[in-house]
Motif scaffolding. Structure first.
Motif, PDB file in Angstrom:
ATOM      1  N   ARG A 268     -10.110 -26.708   8.791  1.00 51.54           N
ATOM      2  CA  ARG A 268     -10.690 -27.194  10.040  1.00 51.54           C
ATOM      3  C   ARG A 268     -11.844 -28.146   9.790  1.00 51.54           C
ATOM      4  O   ARG A 268     -12.116 -29.042  10.593  1.00 51.54           O
ATOM      5  CB  ARG A 268     -11.172 -25.999  10.882  1.00 51.54           C
ATOM      6  CG  ARG A 268     -10.061 -25.071  11.362  1.00 51.54           C
ATOM      7  CD  ARG A 268      -9.190 -25.768  12.401  1.00 51.54           C
ATOM      8  NE  ARG A 268      -9.989 -26.273  13.524  1.00 51.54           N
ATOM      9  CZ  ARG A 268     -10.417 -25.534  14.551  1.00 51.54           C
ATOM     10  NH1 ARG A 268     -10.135 -24.227  14.585  1.00 51.54           N
ATOM     11  NH2 ARG A 268     -11.114 -26.069  15.539  1.00 51.54           N
ATOM     12  N   ALA A 269     -12.557 -27.966   8.688  1.00 53.40           N
ATOM     13  CA  ALA A 269     -13.688 -28.827   8.338  1.00 53.40           C
ATOM     14  C   ALA A 269     -14.073 -28.564   6.896  1.00 53.40           C
ATOM     15  O   ALA A 269     -13.618 -27.590   6.274  1.00 53.40           O
ATOM     16  CB  ALA A 269     -14.876 -28.568   9.266  1.00 53.40           C
ATOM     17  N   MET A 270     -14.919 -29.432   6.358  1.00 53.15           N
ATOM     18  CA  MET A 270     -15.495 -29.249   5.031  1.00 53.15           C
ATOM     19  C   MET A 270     -16.987 -29.018   5.201  1.00 53.15           C
ATOM     20  O   MET A 270     -17.642 -29.681   6.010  1.00 53.15           O
ATOM     21  CB  MET A 270     -15.245 -30.489   4.167  1.00 53.15           C
ATOM     22  CG  MET A 270     -15.664 -30.344   2.717  1.00 53.15           C
ATOM     23  SD  MET A 270     -15.358 -31.865   1.752  1.00 53.15           S
ATOM     24  CE  MET A 270     -13.575 -31.931   1.766  1.00 53.15           C
ATOM     25  N   VAL A 271     -17.537 -28.054   4.437  1.00 50.59           N
ATOM     26  CA  VAL A 271     -18.952 -27.699   4.561  1.00 50.59           C
ATOM     27  C   VAL A 271     -19.567 -27.625   3.168  1.00 50.59           C
ATOM     28  O   VAL A 271     -18.965 -27.055   2.250  1.00 50.59           O
ATOM     29  CB  VAL A 271     -19.132 -26.343   5.275  1.00 50.59           C
ATOM     30  CG1 VAL A 271     -20.612 -26.001   5.405  1.00 50.59           C
ATOM     31  CG2 VAL A 271     -18.469 -26.361   6.647  1.00 50.59           C
TER      32      VAL A 271
ATOM     33  N   LEU B  28     -10.639 -35.017   7.772  1.00 48.68           N
ATOM     34  CA  LEU B  28     -11.551 -33.903   8.009  1.00 48.68           C
ATOM     35  C   LEU B  28     -12.914 -34.405   8.469  1.00 48.68           C
ATOM     36  O   LEU B  28     -13.395 -35.433   8.002  1.00 48.68           O
ATOM     37  CB  LEU B  28     -11.786 -33.116   6.709  1.00 48.68           C
ATOM     38  CG  LEU B  28     -10.776 -32.088   6.260  1.00 48.68           C
ATOM     39  CD1 LEU B  28     -11.200 -31.524   4.905  1.00 48.68           C
ATOM     40  CD2 LEU B  28     -10.667 -30.965   7.272  1.00 48.68           C
ATOM     41  N   ASN B  29     -13.544 -33.653   9.359  1.00 47.78           N
ATOM     42  CA  ASN B  29     -14.973 -33.825   9.588  1.00 47.78           C
ATOM     43  C   ASN B  29     -15.711 -32.994   8.542  1.00 47.78           C
ATOM     44  O   ASN B  29     -15.232 -31.940   8.114  1.00 47.78           O
ATOM     45  CB  ASN B  29     -15.353 -33.386  10.996  1.00 47.78           C
ATOM     46  CG  ASN B  29     -14.762 -34.307  12.045  1.00 47.78           C
ATOM     47  OD1 ASN B  29     -14.777 -35.526  11.901  1.00 47.78           O
ATOM     48  ND2 ASN B  29     -14.220 -33.731  13.112  1.00 47.78           N
TER      49      ASN B  29
ATOM     50  N   ARG C 264     -20.336 -28.963  15.990  1.00 47.13           N
ATOM     51  CA  ARG C 264     -20.054 -30.369  16.319  1.00 47.13           C
ATOM     52  C   ARG C 264     -18.804 -30.860  15.593  1.00 47.13           C
ATOM     53  O   ARG C 264     -17.986 -31.601  16.166  1.00 47.13           O
ATOM     54  CB  ARG C 264     -21.251 -31.236  15.957  1.00 47.13           C
ATOM     55  CG  ARG C 264     -22.381 -31.213  16.974  1.00 47.13           C
ATOM     56  CD  ARG C 264     -23.492 -32.156  16.557  1.00 47.13           C
ATOM     57  NE  ARG C 264     -24.313 -31.580  15.495  1.00 47.13           N
ATOM     58  CZ  ARG C 264     -25.047 -32.281  14.657  1.00 47.13           C
ATOM     59  NH1 ARG C 264     -25.033 -33.608  14.718  1.00 47.13           N
ATOM     60  NH2 ARG C 264     -25.790 -31.690  13.745  1.00 47.13           N
ATOM     61  N   ALA C 265     -18.651 -30.460  14.340  1.00 48.34           N
ATOM     62  CA  ALA C 265     -17.483 -30.885  13.574  1.00 48.34           C
ATOM     63  C   ALA C 265     -16.190 -30.380  14.205  1.00 48.34           C
ATOM     64  O   ALA C 265     -15.178 -31.099  14.239  1.00 48.34           O
ATOM     65  CB  ALA C 265     -17.596 -30.385  12.133  1.00 48.34           C
ATOM     66  N   LEU C 266     -16.207 -29.161  14.713  1.00 43.59           N
ATOM     67  CA  LEU C 266     -15.007 -28.579  15.311  1.00 43.59           C
ATOM     68  C   LEU C 266     -14.687 -29.190  16.668  1.00 43.59           C
ATOM     69  O   LEU C 266     -13.533 -29.200  17.103  1.00 43.59           O
ATOM     70  CB  LEU C 266     -15.177 -27.064  15.447  1.00 43.59           C
ATOM     71  CG  LEU C 266     -15.340 -26.295  14.126  1.00 43.59           C
ATOM     72  CD1 LEU C 266     -15.646 -24.833  14.397  1.00 43.59           C
ATOM     73  CD2 LEU C 266     -14.100 -26.438  13.251  1.00 43.59           C
TER      74      LEU C 266
END
Length: 398
Positions: free
Chosen positions: A302-305, A320-321, A355-357
């Motif tokens: 869903r995202a990269m952190v 990806l966000n 925010r990324a999601l």
């Protein structure tokens, strides 16, 4: 260069040095392309983190990817402090100098800003060999990243830069324009290939199969990909930051796929927190992953952190966000508007993740880092090199 223009030129012995799992993933495409060039006699040297069981002994990943390792050089001992890094540089310069001599290497290829690349560049330049540097001219505050990268730039004779921004920076540093080649970021090459294949039914099925095999019971649950490295703090502070990242992911009610950090000072703190995730149902931990598996997991995330350069260089191409945590990548060119900067706090990471999601995922097409064909351009530049006293005798233009 026109067909046949290289006919009659002598073979060129090229040593490619890799020190980490992540950087080898970026070198794989150039290596494949170099092997297709008849003039290039390529030898691969594995050093640094590749040899450490603590980080997954990724030497085996290189061999599984179909590459032969022609020499190894031990550098780090696994100890977690700056003195250990300095001692590793010394061992690297000594060991690599001997390997270059034994292999009679004429050109040495390095990538990025880590101590393995710096040791290789120093050994090669002092040994009067041509140094070709991939990803010079970038910026990223990191720990000592910018200093090492710029030092490698000064040692390098051929610059294989990833962006127009990097090219301009090297010109301002006084590097002659004829030595600078804009090739793009090689990390985008395999992403382009796998992402294109993922658009076909067979490709989607293969990615889904591989993701299920990697994640087990976690497969099918929304997850984020977490890559957090040390940033010049002590182990206690690095542990606190990692814990804040994990808390934010939990608060967002998402599963987490976590990779071990690199071997920079402070890594023990991050590793200690990751070990606390053992046997927890919403987490999957990997010491390391082959590049293809990393990409396939990223395509379904869903995202990269975290604070990895992947977030700023590759996330747009992955669709990806990315939530970029803290100052480690400060100054680095962002691949697109999907990169969200946040402080090293649980609240900050949670806000950025939310925010990324909510944002639309990047289309995965155009990037300031190129079109995903850097490997072929790098091989072309190297194949066309003519070794003369002029190429090894640098003069700055400022």
């Amino acid at each position: 260069m026109r067909p046949g223009a290289l006919r009659g030129r002598p073979p060129l012995r090229v040593a490619v040095v890799s020190g980490t799992r992540a950087e080898f993933g970026l070198l794989a495409s150039p290596l494949r392309e170099m092997r297709r060039r008849p003039r290039l006699e390529v030898r691969l040297i594995a050093a640094g983190m590749h040899l450490l069981p603590k980080f997954g002994r990724t030497l085996e990943h290189i061999e599984q990817a179909g590459f032969t390792v022609d020499a190894t050089v031990s550098m780090q001992s696994g100890r977690d402090d700056p003195c250990g890094e300095a001692l590793a540089v010394g061992r690297g310069v000594t060991g690599l100098a001997g390997v270059f001599d034994r292999l009679r290497s004429q050109v040495v290829v390095v990538l990025g800003d880590r101590i393995e690349a710096f040791a290789a560049a120093a050994a090669a330049a002092a040994g009067r060999r041509v140094v070709a540097h991939i990803h010079g001219g970038d910026r990223a505050a990191g720990d000592v990243d910018d200093a090492l990268r710029n030092a490698i730039t000064r040692l390098a004779h051929v610059h294989l830069v990833a962006s127009a921004d990097a090219r301009r920076r090297l010109l301002r540093m006084g590097e002659p324009p004829e030595r600078i080649h804009r090739v793009g970021a090689p990390g985008l090459d395999d992403i382009r290939v796998l992402r294109t294949g993922d658009r076909t039914p067979a490709g989607r099925a293969e990615t889904d199969r591989r993701v299920r095999a990697l994640l087990g019971e976690l497969a099918g649950r929304p997850y984020v990909l977490i890559l957090q490295h040390p940033c010049g703090h002590g182990p206690a502070r690095e542990a606190a930051i990692m814990r804040a990242v994990l808390q934010a992911v939990s608060r967002a009610d998402l599963a987490g796929v976590v990779l071990y950090p690199n071997s920079d000072p402070g890594h023990d703190g991050i590793v200690a927190v990751i070990r606390e995730l053992r046997d927890r149902r919403r987490w999957r931990v990997f010491r390391s992953l082959p590049r293809e598996d990393f990409i396939r997991l990223a395509l379904r995330a869903r995202a990269m952190v975290g604070n990895s350069s992947s977030g700023l260089i590759e996330s747009a191409s992955l669709g990806l966000n990315a939530v970029n945590v803290g100052p480690r990548q400060a100054g680095r060119l962002k691949c697109g508007p999907g990169v969200i900067d946040v402080p090293e706090t649980s609240a900050g990471v949670f806000s950025g993740l939310r925010r990324a999601l909510q944002r639309r995922r990047p289309a995965g097409a155009a990037s300031v880092y190129g079109d995903g064909r850097a490997g072929a351009r790098i091989a072309d530049v190297l194949e066309s090199l003519i070794i003369t006293p002029a190429i090894t005798r640098k003069s700055l233009t400022y």
